[in-house]
Each structure stands twice: as C-alpha cells, then as structure tokens.
Design a protein around this motif. Structure first.
Motif, PDB file in Angstrom:
ATOM      1  N   ALA A 343       0.905  -1.163  -0.022  1.00 49.12           N
ATOM      2  CA  ALA A 343       0.192  -0.002  -0.163  1.00 49.12           C
ATOM      3  C   ALA A 343       0.747   1.267   0.032  1.00 49.12           C
ATOM      4  CB  ALA A 343      -0.889   0.050   1.259  1.00 49.12           C
ATOM      5  N   TYR A 344       0.646   2.081  -1.115  1.00 52.44           N
ATOM      6  CA  TYR A 344       1.546   3.218  -1.199  1.00 52.44           C
ATOM      7  C   TYR A 344       0.596   4.452  -1.359  1.00 52.44           C
ATOM      8  CZ  TYR A 344       4.673  -0.479  -2.165  1.00 52.44           C
ATOM      9  OH  TYR A 344       5.545  -1.718  -2.432  1.00 52.44           O
ATOM     10  N   GLN A 345       0.706   5.488  -0.648  1.00 43.49           N
ATOM     11  CA  GLN A 345      -0.023   6.758  -0.630  1.00 43.49           C
ATOM     12  C   GLN A 345       0.809   8.067  -0.752  1.00 43.49           C
ATOM     13  OE1 GLN A 345      -1.723   8.587   2.920  1.00 43.49           O
ATOM     14  NE2 GLN A 345      -3.497   7.611   2.190  1.00 43.49           N
ATOM     15  N   SER A 346       0.650   8.983  -1.540  1.00 45.94           N
ATOM     16  CA  SER A 346       1.241   9.938  -1.694  1.00 45.94           C
ATOM     17  C   SER A 346       0.364  11.357  -2.032  1.00 45.94           C
ATOM     18  CB  SER A 346       2.245   9.780  -2.901  1.00 45.94           C
ATOM     19  OG  SER A 346       2.955  11.066  -2.994  1.00 45.94           O
ATOM     20  N   ASN A 347       0.878  12.410  -1.336  1.00 47.49           N
ATOM     21  CA  ASN A 347      -0.007  13.475  -1.519  1.00 47.49           C
ATOM     22  C   ASN A 347       1.051  14.817  -1.927  1.00 47.49           C
ATOM     23  OD1 ASN A 347      -1.683  16.028   0.287  1.00 47.49           O
ATOM     24  ND2 ASN A 347      -2.451  15.625  -1.901  1.00 47.49           N
ATOM     25  N   ARG A 348       0.914  15.353  -3.156  1.00 44.07           N
ATOM     26  CA  ARG A 348       2.002  16.277  -3.594  1.00 44.07           C
ATOM     27  C   ARG A 348       1.074  17.729  -3.705  1.00 44.07           C
ATOM     28  NH1 ARG A 348       4.665  13.280  -1.191  1.00 44.07           N
ATOM     29  NH2 ARG A 348       6.112  11.979  -1.979  1.00 44.07           N
ATOM     30  N   ASN A 349       1.481  18.718  -3.230  1.00 44.30           N
ATOM     31  CA  ASN A 349       1.075  20.145  -3.564  1.00 44.30           C
ATOM     32  C   ASN A 349       1.815  21.259  -3.714  1.00 44.30           C
ATOM     33  OD1 ASN A 349      -1.989  18.887  -2.186  1.00 44.30           O
ATOM     34  ND2 ASN A 349      -0.101  18.387  -0.834  1.00 44.30           N
ATOM     35  N   LEU A 350       1.394  22.118  -4.782  1.00 42.47           N
ATOM     36  CA  LEU A 350       2.018  23.251  -5.102  1.00 42.47           C
ATOM     37  C   LEU A 350       1.117  24.446  -4.802  1.00 42.47           C
ATOM     38  CD1 LEU A 350       3.540  22.792  -8.844  1.00 42.47           C
ATOM     39  CD2 LEU A 350       4.677  22.980  -6.667  1.00 42.47           C
ATOM     40  N   VAL A 351       1.702  25.116  -3.823  1.00 40.05           N
ATOM     41  CA  VAL A 351       0.795  26.561  -3.432  1.00 40.05           C
ATOM     42  C   VAL A 351       1.634  27.663  -3.900  1.00 40.05           C
ATOM     43  CG1 VAL A 351       0.206  27.773  -1.334  1.00 40.05           C
ATOM     44  CG2 VAL A 351       0.348  25.222  -1.254  1.00 40.05           C
ATOM     45  N   GLY A 352       0.870  28.555  -4.843  1.00 36.34           N
ATOM     46  CA  GLY A 352       1.227  29.502  -5.474  1.00 36.34           C
ATOM     47  C   GLY A 352       1.217  30.926  -4.836  1.00 36.34           C
ATOM     48  N   SER A 353       0.664  31.006  -3.742  1.00 35.61           N
ATOM     49  CA  SER A 353       0.400  32.388  -3.208  1.00 35.61           C
ATOM     50  C   SER A 353       0.346  32.241  -1.662  1.00 35.61           C
ATOM     51  CB  SER A 353      -0.676  33.059  -3.624  1.00 35.61           C
ATOM     52  OG  SER A 353      -1.920  32.548  -3.170  1.00 35.61           O
ATOM     53  N   ALA A 354       0.785  33.554  -0.897  1.00 38.16           N
ATOM     54  CA  ALA A 354       0.687  33.498   0.399  1.00 38.16           C
ATOM     55  C   ALA A 354      -0.708  33.344   1.070  1.00 38.16           C
ATOM     56  CB  ALA A 354       1.359  34.759   1.012  1.00 38.16           C
ATOM     57  N   THR A 355      -1.812  33.701   0.355  1.00 35.94           N
ATOM     58  CA  THR A 355      -3.188  33.712   0.744  1.00 35.94           C
ATOM     59  C   THR A 355      -3.741  32.309   0.497  1.00 35.94           C
ATOM     60  OG1 THR A 355      -3.706  34.748  -1.272  1.00 35.94           O
ATOM     61  CG2 THR A 355      -3.491  36.192   0.804  1.00 35.94           C
ATOM     62  N   ALA A 356      -3.128  31.573  -0.300  1.00 35.49           N
ATOM     63  CA  ALA A 356      -3.641  30.132  -0.529  1.00 35.49           C
ATOM     64  C   ALA A 356      -3.387  29.399   0.546  1.00 35.49           C
ATOM     65  CB  ALA A 356      -3.119  29.595  -1.654  1.00 35.49           C
TER      66      ALA A 356
END
Length: 451
Positions: A343-356
């Motif tokens: 079982a493999y789980q991955s969550n990757r996120n790009l946050v592009g602003s200080a208000t996000a």
C-alpha cells in the motif's frame, strides 16, 4: 438550525410524491435513510476529516429538487459537443437528475451489457437492482443518506460475466437551471467475473451565475478477475458545489483504476471508500485539482485492506493559488490477516500564493507486520532553480511555470489507459494553467432550452 431539517421536512411533506415517481427497489431504503438523518449532525469546518468545508453551509441554501420528475426539454443529439475523444457517436447523459441518451447510444454495445436509466432498470428489473443497490455505500455517511432519501434516477451499468467492452463508455452530467437547484444522482455499477469496462464521467454546469449542487453517490462492485477503469472530470462553475461519495468493492484478482480530475469548480468534496474482499486484487486511486481564485476542494479517501496479497497505489496532486484552499485526508487500513499487503500513498501540492491554503493528512493504520506500506506528503512551491534553468534556455518565466505545472500533473493524467483521452487532457490542463475560463471549450456551449 441544521440544514438537514429543511430536507427532512421536505421529504416528510412529500414522501408519497417521491415514492410515486420512484420504484420499490429505490423506495425500500428511504425510511432507513430518513431515520439516520433524523439523528445526524453534519460535520462543521474544522471537524475531523473536514478541515476545509462545512456541510451545513453547503446544504443551507434553498435548492429546488425535481420531486415531480419534470422531464428535461432536450435533444441529446444536438445538445452536447464534447472535446474529449471517447464516445463521439453515442451520448449517455444525466440532465440534472434525469437520465437520457441519444438514439444511437446502444447501437454498438455487445450482448452482456446493460446500461441506461437507473429508474427504468429499477422499475422493470427490480430483483437485479435490489441485489446491489445500497449494498456497497454506507448509509451512515450523510451524503449517502441524503442521496438515498431523494434519489430517483441516475446511471445503471451492468457488465455480465465474461463480457469485455472494447471502447470506453462516456456519461455526461449536465447541471442547468435558471434557479438554484440540487441534482440528486445515483450511479450503480456492477462488473461481474472476468469482465472488463471503462467509464468516463464528465460534469459540466451551463449556468455560471446560478447556485447549483450536485449530490452524488457512486456504488461500484467489481467481480473476480475483472478490470474496471473509472475516470471522472469536473468542469463546472464557481457557483457549483459538488458532494460526491464513491464506494468500491473488489473481489479476488480484480484490477481497478479510479482517477478524478478537477479542472474548474466552485466547492468540491470528493470522498472515496474502497474495500478489498478477495486476494490478489489491485487498485490505483489517483486524483488532481487545479484551484485558483477562491475555489475550494476537499478530498477524503479510505482504502480498506481486509485480505492478503492486495496492492493499492494512491496519488493525489493539487495546485492551490490566489485565495483558493484545499485539504486531503487519506487513510489506509490494513487488517490483522491482510499479510503481503502493498500500500502506497502520496499527496503532493503546489501552493502559489501567500493567501492560498492546503492541509494534508496522510494516514496508515496497520495491524500486520508482513506488509510493504508507505505514505507521505509535500507542500511547497515551484523550484526557482528549475524556473531559472528554463529561462537560461530562452523560455519566458510565465511559460516556464506553465510547463512545470503541467509536468507536475502528468503522472495523474498518464494513469488513464486511453491514449486519446490522455493526450486531450494534457491539452486541457495546459489551457487551464494558461488561464482560460473554460478548459473544455465546446462542452459549455450547447444549443438547448433552459429548464
């Protein structure tokens, strides 16, 4: 006051009408759903697994529901022109909460495939629908209970033993109303032993300024040695809210891919509950969301490894910009007897602003030592060195960032086992990151009368 009360009051005042237009197979669970809702408190923002949304706020507006089953005034052969190259000849469609299809929708289907209106199959084949309806989804989930209370139509897909669909099926969900509307849709999918099928579901809204809500429950049963791919694409509007709960049961040696892609939305809550019930089964659970402005996306998943030698691969990716927000909660449960689990789980996120804002909670719950399991998450920004490198090659900063965002999402899109669809989704993703207001183009421009 809980937002549920208005729906409970509505059902109690019009239960005879709901049952009149329903069928015994669907009506049989309404009382149970009502009893559960009478004792349910909707989770608030900040509650466990609800970091980002408030179900009470989503359900609070006075949405209309099509209790009298007024048929949509639509010619499906003229209504929809889709850029996604899956099924150009035939169209399966839910207009709000009513199933309809083009005249040639069933022409090329092999024997052993039943597909069409859930309401019609429940009326004329009640014993088959009753065998599966409500057997996979958990009624204690308020999304499921409310859906069960009012659901009267949707999609029924049954692929019988040994039947293989060579081409994917495509279902188009259209939300269209001049007034606030809640569409209650139910998808019941049964893939029997040694069968194979692919289904693409597209969600679209035709009224950008009207408050619309899609309330959806999907039940999927996949038999032994079978394969099923379920792809979902949302391209709705800022005024559209979506509450979806997908439940999947897999038998031995089955192979399933579930891939959910959110291009445009307002507020979206996607829930995935999967369960292995036979040894040697495998699952790919993938998803992505592109969120900007003040859009909201919330994702919850629960993968239940109950038996030995099953494999799950889970990957969700999100880009969050401007004032948008997102959250991901993923839980993998490995039971005591489920040895040889992978079982493999991955969550990757790009946050592009200080208000996000993005919250992530990957979780493993393991009661067996003989397993291979991992989980992880990352929340960050585009690598400035990569942007710099591309700019030294003559690429503008805007183009460099667009290409890096596309590359970030590529593995979610590449999990789709339909080449033409993969290619088209890469283009739609590029258009979305480029700032176009409608990534899917022709999907939003239809020649039809409004309900």
């Amino acid at each position: 006051m809980s937002a549920l009360k208005q729906y409970i009051d509505l059902y109690e005042a019009h239960s005879e009408l709901v049952n009149e237009y329903g069928s015994p197979a669907l009506n049989s669970l309404r009382k149970k759903a009502l009893d559960i809702l009478l004792h349910t408190r909707l989770p608030k923002k900040g509650s466990e697994n609800f970091d980002n949304i408030d179900l009470n706020d989503i359900l609070a507006p006075d949405y209309g529901i099509n209790l009298q089953r007024i048929a949509p005034d639509v010619n499906t052969d003229l209504t929809f022109r889709c850029d996604l190259p899956v099924s150009r000849q035939s169209v399966l469609m839910n207009m709000n909460d009513t199933f309809t299809a083009s005249d040639d929708a069933y022409d090329n289907l092999p024997d052993g495939v039943d597909v069409g209106s859930l309401a019609e199959f429940a009326k004329f084949n009640p014993e088959i629908v009753e065998k599966y309806y409500g057997c996979v989804a958990d009624m204690n989930n308020p999304i499921v209970a409310l859906n069960t209370l009012f659901a009267q139509d949707g999609l029924y897909l049954h692929v019988r033993k040994g039947t293989r669909l060579e081409k994917p099926l495509q279902l188009v969900n259209i939300l269209s109303s001049a007034r606030p509307l809640m569409a209650v849709r139910r998808l019941l999918i049964v893939i029997e032993e040694d069968a194979e099928a692919k289904l693409l579901v597209c969600d679209h809204s035709q009224n950008d300024d009207t408050d619309l809500l899609s309330l959806e429950t999907v039940e999927i049963s996949v038999g032994e040695h079978s394969r099923f791919d379920y792809y979902h694409i949302e391209e709705s509007s800022k005024s559209t809210k979506r509450l979806s709960a997908l439940y999947l049961n897999q038998q031995a040696s089955s192979t399933v891919t579930v891939d959910g892609i959110t291009l445009f939305n307002g507020v979206t809550r996607n829930e995935y509950y999967t369960r292995f019930e036979g040894e040697g089964a495998s699952l790919k659970l993938y998803g992505m969301g592109i969120e900007d402005d003040n859009r909201v996306i919330s994702t919850f998943s629960h993968i239940d490894h109950r038996v030995p030698e099953c494999k799950s691969d889970e990957l969700f990716k999100f880009t969050i910009d401007d004032h948008a927000s997102g959250d991901f909660t993923g839980r993998i449960h490995v039971a005591e007897g489920a040895s040889k689990t992978e079982a493999y789980q991955s969550n990757r996120n790009l946050v592009g602003s200080a208000t996000a804002k993005m919250n992530s909670k990957p979780q493993l719950e393991i009661y067996n030592d003989d397993v291979k399991c991992s989980h992880g998450c990352a929340i960050g920004q585009l690598d400035p060195m990569q942007v710099f490198y591309m700019r030294t090659r003559g690429i503008s900063e805007a183009t460099a960032k667009l290409l890096l965002r596309q590359a970030f999402m590529s593995d979610v899109i590449d999990a789709i086992d339909v080449q033409a669809l993969r290619d088209r989704l890469h283009i739609l993703t590029e258009r979305r990151f480029a700032g176009l207001q409608s990534a899917c183009g022709n999907c939003r421009h239809c020649d039809r009368k409004q309900l």
